[in-house]
Design a protein around this motif. Structure first.
Motif, short mmCIF file in Angstrom:
data_model
loop_
_atom_site.label_atom_id
_atom_site.label_comp_id
_atom_site.label_asym_id
_atom_site.label_seq_id
_atom_site.Cartn_x
_atom_site.Cartn_y
_atom_site.Cartn_z
N LYS A 28 35.63 19.14 -39.65
CA LYS A 28 35.15 20.52 -39.56
C LYS A 28 36.29 21.48 -39.27
CE LYS A 28 31.69 23.53 -37.51
NZ LYS A 28 30.48 23.62 -36.67
N TYR A 76 38.99 13.23 -30.78
CA TYR A 76 37.96 13.56 -31.76
C TYR A 76 36.72 14.10 -31.04
CZ TYR A 76 40.81 10.68 -34.86
OH TYR A 76 41.85 10.15 -35.58
N ARG A 77 36.18 15.19 -31.57
CA ARG A 77 34.95 15.76 -31.04
C ARG A 77 33.94 15.86 -32.17
NH1 ARG A 77 38.17 20.58 -27.86
NH2 ARG A 77 39.39 19.19 -26.51
N LYS A 78 32.78 15.26 -31.94
CA LYS A 78 31.78 15.16 -33.01
C LYS A 78 30.72 16.24 -32.88
CE LYS A 78 28.80 11.80 -35.32
NZ LYS A 78 28.24 10.44 -35.26
N GLU A 79 30.34 16.81 -34.02
CA GLU A 79 29.25 17.78 -34.08
C GLU A 79 28.43 17.47 -35.31
OE1 GLU A 79 29.23 22.27 -35.33
OE2 GLU A 79 29.88 22.16 -33.24
N GLY A 80 27.32 16.73 -35.12
CA GLY A 80 26.53 16.29 -36.25
C GLY A 80 27.32 15.31 -37.10
N ASP A 81 27.43 15.59 -38.39
CA ASP A 81 28.18 14.72 -39.29
C ASP A 81 29.60 15.25 -39.52
OD1 ASP A 81 27.49 16.95 -40.69
OD2 ASP A 81 26.95 15.88 -42.54
N ARG A 82 30.05 16.14 -38.65
CA ARG A 82 31.39 16.68 -38.78
C ARG A 82 32.21 16.39 -37.53
NH1 ARG A 82 30.95 22.56 -41.84
NH2 ARG A 82 29.94 21.79 -43.73
N ILE A 83 33.51 16.36 -37.72
CA ILE A 83 34.43 15.99 -36.65
C ILE A 83 35.48 17.07 -36.46
CG2 ILE A 83 36.30 14.38 -36.03
CD1 ILE A 83 33.72 13.07 -35.55
N PHE A 84 35.74 17.39 -35.20
CA PHE A 84 36.89 18.22 -34.85
C PHE A 84 38.05 17.28 -34.53
CE2 PHE A 84 33.36 21.04 -33.98
CZ PHE A 84 33.83 22.29 -34.37
#
Length: 222
Positions: A39, A96-104
């Protein structure tokens, strides 16, 4: 006794199956994570270098699939870039930071202290004076310290000795640090004996004349 063996065997089989299930779950999650989308790419702890500048250094891009191998390469690229700017003790880690199916993808940076060149000293030199030696190193006193510039100067110095009949020259260097930021480079030179060419011989000549080959040589005997 036989019943106890069956129980132990059953317990071992259950343990092995459970371990295999854990490994399969981990691999499945890892494979799924590799298909996630980046993301955004974030940088934390960077003060001397802007996020925009770092974004041009790395290969990870927003909107692309997560690629852990590429992120490890980016970690090295960031470290090397900082070192070119004099931050010799920079430390970079990936989060890594996850938000739904996206990754920071987050690169956490501890820059450390920027280093500067105080001076370069030469020891053991016989064939060149210090001014000539210093001219082979482009990095000026007081400039941001770059090891690549020191290594380039050492290569230039070695090439000079090789071109002037000293093929056995040995060069070593040491960095002395003062106040965590000022670096003095000590260059040790062991020139060894100068080598001269007393004769040039050709063997196995059939279709070429000796004097033609001699004419093409850049080196001549003393």
């Amino acid at each position: 006794m036989k019943r106890l063996s069956w129980i132990l065997a059953g317990a071992w089989n259950f343990s092995a199956a459970f371990s295999a299930l854990l490994i399969l779950t981990f691999v499945t999650q890892l494979a799924a994570q590799e298909e996630l989308e980046v993301k955004d790419v974030l940088f934390e702890g960077n003060r001397a270098v802007t996020a925009e500048e770092l974004g041009k250094v790395i290969i990870t891009r927003k909107g692309k699939e997560v690629n852990r191998r590429a992120h490890r390469v980016d970690k090295t690229l960031i470290s090397n870039y900082y070192q070119l700017k004099g931050f010799l003790k920079v430390f970079v880690e990936i989060d890594y930071r996850k938000e739904g199916d996206r990754i920071f993808v987050v690169f956490k940076i501890a820059e450390g202290v920027r280093s500067y060149l105080k001076e370069i000293n030469f020891l053991g030199n016989e064939s060149l004076n210090e001014r000539s030696l210093r001219a082979m190193f482009a990095l000026k006193d007081g400039a941001v310290f770059r090891r690549s510039a020191i290594e380039k100067g050492l290569n230039t110095l070695e090439a000079y000795h090789l071109d002037h009949g000293r093929p056995y020259v040995v060069l070593t260097s040491r960095e002395d640090v003062e106040n965590d930021s000022l670096i003095t480079v000590q260059v040790y030179i062991h020139e060894d004996d100068q080598v001269t060419i007393t004769d040039i011989r050709f063997e196995g000549l059939k279709n070429a004349k000796r004097f033609l080959l001699r004419r093409e040589l850049e080196i001549q005997k003393d």
